[in-house]
Scaffold this active site. Sequence first.
Site, PDB file in Angstrom:
ATOM      1  N   ASN A  30     -43.376   9.438  24.945  1.00  0.00           N
ATOM      2  CA  ASN A  30     -42.481   8.278  25.078  1.00  0.00           C
ATOM      3  C   ASN A  30     -41.481   8.447  26.225  1.00  0.00           C
ATOM      4  OD1 ASN A  30     -40.716  10.187  24.138  1.00  0.00           O
ATOM      5  ND2 ASN A  30     -40.205   9.144  22.231  1.00  0.00           N
ATOM      6  N   HIS A  62     -39.490  11.092  26.749  1.00  0.00           N
ATOM      7  CA  HIS A  62     -38.273  11.880  26.493  1.00  0.00           C
ATOM      8  C   HIS A  62     -38.286  13.182  27.293  1.00  0.00           C
ATOM      9  CE1 HIS A  62     -40.122  14.086  22.725  1.00  0.00           C
ATOM     10  NE2 HIS A  62     -40.279  14.835  23.799  1.00  0.00           N
ATOM     11  N   GLU A  72     -34.318  10.860  23.470  1.00  0.00           N
ATOM     12  CA  GLU A  72     -35.316   9.833  23.183  1.00  0.00           C
ATOM     13  C   GLU A  72     -34.997   8.529  23.935  1.00  0.00           C
ATOM     14  OE1 GLU A  72     -37.844  10.875  21.840  1.00  0.00           O
ATOM     15  OE2 GLU A  72     -37.611  11.772  19.874  1.00  0.00           O
ATOM     16  N   ASP A  94     -33.517  22.863  23.580  1.00  0.00           N
ATOM     17  CA  ASP A  94     -33.302  22.245  22.270  1.00  0.00           C
ATOM     18  C   ASP A  94     -33.746  23.124  21.114  1.00  0.00           C
ATOM     19  OD1 ASP A  94     -35.983  21.972  22.986  1.00  0.00           O
ATOM     20  OD2 ASP A  94     -35.824  19.827  23.335  1.00  0.00           O
TER      21      ASP A  94
HETATM   22  C1  F6R Z   1     -39.333  21.045  24.253  1.00  0.00           C
HETATM   23  C2  F6R Z   1     -38.834  19.737  24.679  1.00  0.00           C
HETATM   24  C3  F6R Z   1     -39.705  18.526  24.642  1.00  0.00           C
HETATM   25  C4  F6R Z   1     -41.134  18.798  25.085  1.00  0.00           C
HETATM   26  C5  F6R Z   1     -41.963  17.520  25.021  1.00  0.00           C
HETATM   27  C6  F6R Z   1     -43.420  17.771  25.371  1.00  0.00           C
HETATM   28  O1  F6R Z   1     -38.328  22.034  24.388  1.00  0.00           O
HETATM   29  O2  F6R Z   1     -37.702  19.631  25.013  1.00  0.00           O
HETATM   30  O3  F6R Z   1     -39.138  17.550  25.484  1.00  0.00           O
HETATM   31  O4  F6R Z   1     -41.134  19.313  26.380  1.00  0.00           O
HETATM   32  O5  F6R Z   1     -41.897  16.976  23.744  1.00  0.00           O
HETATM   33  O6  F6R Z   1     -43.980  18.612  24.406  1.00  0.00           O
HETATM   34  P1  F6R Z   1     -45.453  19.217  24.573  1.00  0.00           P
HETATM   35  O7  F6R Z   1     -45.396  20.161  25.731  1.00  0.00           O
HETATM   36  O8  F6R Z   1     -45.706  19.922  23.282  1.00  0.00           O
HETATM   37  O9  F6R Z   1     -46.355  18.064  24.815  1.00  0.00           O
END
Ligand code: F6R
Length: 253
Positions: free
Chosen positions: A138, A140, A145, A69
């Site tokens: 959450n 995701h 989401e 992303d």
């Molecule tokens: C990042 C992504 C997100 C993160 C998730 C956890 O490329 O796609 O899904 O993996 O938000 O983020 P952290 O590792 O910062 O807790």
Amino acid sequence: MPIRILIVDSYQELSQLSAGFVAEMVRFKPSAVLGLATGSTPIGMYEELVRLHIEQGLDFSKTTTFNLDEYVGLSESHAQSYYTYMRRNFWDCVNIPSDQVHIPRGDAGDLARECEEYEEGIERAGGIDLQVLGIGTNGHIGFNEPGSDFGTKTHVVRLSESTIEANSRFFASSNFVPREAISMGLQTIFRSRRILLLADGESKARAIRQMVTGDVTPQLPASLLKQHADVMLMVTRQAAAELPEDVVKLSGT
Ligand code: F6R
């Protein structure tokens, strides 16, 4: 096949073992197509992969990567873009040719077309051999989401308030966090041949418990992975804190 769960004692161990998992794929198949994540969780994994490259000659010259992303509206040169993150933590530190790394362009003029081309690029490369994922508090994955359709391909998503809040730590304040992102869809992720999901910290414990013990539901996008044939869930003790005893017993190192 049930999800395999590996509970490790520390973030350092998570980083080493996940890097080992990725390195094994690259050694076994030098032309592997890797799906990559950003965020806090995989930083140690990238550090370890860089170390393996420098000290043991782990060779990425034939490897192709696709990131999950990118924020909409941020140019590649923006300090908080995932493009910048990837250059700093991985691409610029190993021998992967620049035309073999891919990340959606958050500042593309035509976002719908950017999404289509990104998806086509993954298909042209033969699909993803190993997708590395983090998980949101959450539930995701990527930026899909709660409530996301399981059938989605790369698309523009609106970030939830909880994700904006969680990611505001990287920005001056939550007002500066982009409200949208381009993300691989749940179907894109699901089509990866192998998936490695990493989680660290107590803030992830609830999502991990819901994913492992709950139903498959769009309300917890990561739960979709329970229907995938080859998923490894690698979590620290903190992230595993809410897992039932019987699951924990079976999942130590
Ligand atoms: C990042 C992504 C997100 C993160 C998730 C956890 O490329 O796609 O899904 O993996 O938000 O983020 P952290 O590792 O910062 O807790």
